[in-house]
Design an enzyme around this catalytic site. Structure first.
Site, PDB file in Angstrom:
ATOM      1  N   GLU A 103       3.269  15.425   3.072  1.00 36.73           N
ATOM      2  CA  GLU A 103       3.942  14.082   3.046  1.00 36.73           C
ATOM      3  C   GLU A 103       3.706  13.322   1.865  1.00 36.73           C
ATOM      4  O   GLU A 103       2.960  13.969   0.920  1.00 36.73           O
ATOM      5  CB  GLU A 103       3.475  13.110   4.285  1.00 36.73           C
ATOM      6  N   ASP A 156      -0.601   3.505   1.167  1.00 41.63           N
ATOM      7  CA  ASP A 156       0.694   4.230   1.025  1.00 41.63           C
ATOM      8  C   ASP A 156       1.353   3.280  -0.195  1.00 41.63           C
ATOM      9  O   ASP A 156       2.466   2.776  -0.077  1.00 41.63           O
ATOM     10  CB  ASP A 156       1.683   4.236   2.098  1.00 41.63           C
TER      11      ASP A 156
END
Length: 637
Positions: free
Chosen positions: A516, A340
């Site tokens: 997401e 991420d």
């Protein structure tokens, strides 16, 4: 809890006092000021002090065995900044033994100690453009051996009483690890988490007491922590200095605790508040120590010859393989084991980076003047998870943003008792540099309803601030969709939010029904919003939404969704499950880059989230003649 009683503070103004050891035969303690280039010997109880200037910085050392034949010419084995040598402080005589890192400019020796079998250990760290280039070495009759590599600042080296465990820390991580130890061979096994030091502190020098507890100096923590053999903190002793560095038990009964300290990096105001910074502190201890281990008697001349031959061979090998290594380097790999990834461009020569760490227990921040420099930049732990309740588990996907002159980090977190009770939380820092100052917890972000939510990202368009995030709609069967809202402030949204996209396409619902990881890029008259979908294994992939820069971004119909993934697994390039990206402008002010995570293998053992091998990668973005964004799926990074 029994307290430490301060007996003496020896005012020396050490820049970086370190490497302290007790010598029972002379009833004296030795230590070094690394940056001051001095070696000290203090006798107890007279407090007579001997000072020796150094030809090169020494980080740690051991006194030669009284029966060593070389003792007549040299009194100690030292780790100079450039390598191992025998040394005589009175004459500055040097007998070089090994220089294992002549090929690594900017590295120097750091923490070291003798094991109970008489071998000398010392680790290296990088001082310039700090990165994970440090290695822990073992020096014995067979030579100089690399034992643990990939370190930033090795510290806290010590062994338990029966030599079945070795303790070691990489200071910026805030964690002390325990390794199984083969006392005969000097080999270590896989690390296990031993203890996490208090938030804001880093583990520095450590020592074992007679009860087999570990005492550790807490750099930045203004204290000494004591841990049981199981890793439980049993005591925290406050100190009058914020930067204690190394510990040694001494005195006739080994019940004195000597503590070195440092002045480096402290402001004038801090130094005024900490008059003992840089002093040697001597405490009456409620704990008794163990005798210092003795250095084995080695054939130093033979060891020197062995190392000369070995490093000649290594040099030849490095030269012969140099071109092959350069070709074999993975150009797109930026930082290993960081998922991420998020990068923030503060200026043309200023980049801040954060990401999810495999342990999901902390938030790190690093800075560099270039994107490539982030790979070797020191990662500073700026926040750690709680023990229980909100923000105590699954610390995911931090992003740093500068909004209205302050720094904010948005991140997702669960509870130790409910790990997947994931909500978005906010930290704030008002300092000009987010690596300085204090991070303040602002609590959860109100998104309009209480449900699973994560991956908040901020962008500004035409003077308006927006937030995009992923959240579960309890009325639907999917895990998460993407939502957008205007921001009244960095912590308050204009609600209700607008739905952007739900996981409805076949490639978005593999394993899990997920949208997401949004990231926004504004260019060529459009707003490009990349996102990720499906399970976090090789099926993870990236999709794309677009809207005109003149559109009303709070209307779902303003956005167009690409029907197929724009970036996904490519077996031939060994790129599996790419996603959760961020966009950034390169140093040239022209080239658009994408940072993303991916694995380099397909098959995963166990749950994908427990596999920490999602690595941060970087690649340029491509644009067609018509100004359309092209992710170049079949091109390598």
């Amino acid at each position: 809890m029994s307290e430490l009683k301060l007996l003496h503070s020896i005012p020396l103004k050490n820049k970086l006092g370190e490497g302290i050891i007790w010598h029972g035969a002379s009833q004296s303690v030795w230590w070094t000021d690394i940056h001051g280039r001095f070696l000290y010997q203090l006798f107890w109880p007279s407090l007579q002090l001997n000072t020796y200037p150094l030809p090169e910085r020494i980080s740690c050392f051991a006194l030669l065995n009284a029966h060593d034949p070389m003792r007549s010419d040299y009194s100690m084995l030292v780790a100079f900044e450039s390598g191992f040598a025998l040394y005589q402080p009175a004459t500055q005589g040097i007998f070089w033994l090994a220089k294992p890192e002549t090929h690594l400019s900017g590295n120097r020796m750091n923490d070291g100690r003798i094991d109970r079998q008489g071998r000398f250990w010392a680790g290296t760290m990088r001082e310039v453009n700090q990165g994970q280039t440090g290695t822990l070495y073992r020096l014995d009759q067979q030579g100089c051996h690399a034992v643990i590599s990939g370190l930033q600042i090795p510290n806290s080296l010590c062994w338990n009483k029966n030599s079945s465990r070795i303790y070691h820390a990489d200071s910026p991580t805030g964690v002390i690890y325990s390794y199984g130890f083969d006392a005969v061979q000097g080999a270590v096994s896989q690390p296990q988490l031993f203890a996490k030091v208090p938030v804001g502190a880093e583990p520095d020098g450590a020592v074992i007491d007679a009860e087999d507890h570990l005492l550790c100096a807490l750099w930045g923590g203004k204290a000494i922590a004591r841990y049981s053999p199981s890793g439980q903190q049993t005591a925290l002793h406050p100190l009058p200095v914020s930067q204690p560095t190394c510990l040694a038990f001494g005195g006739p009964d080994l019940d004195l605790l000597f503590v070195t300290t440092a002045r480096q990096g402290l402001t004038e105001q801090q130094l005024e508040a900490e008059p003992d910074a840089g002093s040697l502190l001597i405490y009456q201890s409620p704990y008794q120590g163990l005798p210092e281990s003795e250095l084995a008697v080695l054939d130093w001349t033979a060891l020197q010859k062995t190392e000369v031959v070995m490093w000649k061979l290594v040099s030849v090998l490095l030269i012969s393989l140099l071109s092959v290594n350069l070709l074999a380097q993975d150009a797109g790999l930026l930082i290993k084991n960081r998922a991420d990834p998020w990068v923030y461009r503060a200026a043309a020569d200023s980049y801040y980076f954060t990401a999810s760490v495999p342990e999901f227990d902390r938030i790190e921040l690093r800075h560099s003047s270039s994107i490539k420099g982030l790979a070797k930049a020191k990662a500073k732990v700026i926040w750690r998870k709680k023990d229980k309740g909100p923000m105590s588990a699954n610390i995911w996907a931090p992003e740093i943003h500068q909004i209205d002159g302050s720094w904010y980090i948005y991140f997702a977190a669960g509870k130790a008792e409910e790990p997947f009770h994931i909500r978005t939380y906010v930290l704030k820092n008002s300092a000009a540099d987010p690596l300085q100052g204090q991070w303040q917890e602002l609590g959860p972000l109100n998104t309009g309803w209480d449900s699973f939510n994560l991956d908040a990202t901020h962008f500004e368009h035409k003077g308006q601030h927006y937030l995009v995030w992923a959240q579960q709609d309890k009325k639907q069967s999917y895990n998460s969709a993407l939502w957008i809202a205007k921001m009244r402030s960095a912590t308050e949204l204009e609600l209700p939010a607008t739905l952007l996209t739900e996981p409805t396409l076949d490639w978005e619902v593999l394993g899990h029904k997920v949208n997401e990881g949004p990231a926004v890029l504004i260019k060529n008259g459009k707003i490009w919003l990349a996102y990720s979908a499906s399970a976090t294994d090789h099926r993870y992939a990236m999709g794309l939404l677009t809207a005109s820069v003149d559109a009303d971004l709070l209307k779902t119909e303003s956005w167009t969704k690409a029907p197929r993934p724009v970036f996904f697994t490519n077996d031939s390039l060994k790129r599996f499950g790419p996603g959760h990206n961020s966009f950034v402008l390169a140093e040239d002010g022209v080239t658009d880059l994408m940072l993303y995570h991916a694995r380099d293998y397909k098959d995963i053992q166990g749950h994908p989230l427990q596999d920490g091998n999602r690595h941060t990668r970087v690649r340029p973005l491509y644009w067609t003649e018509q100004g359309e964004l092209d992710f170049a799926q079949d091109k390598p990074d």
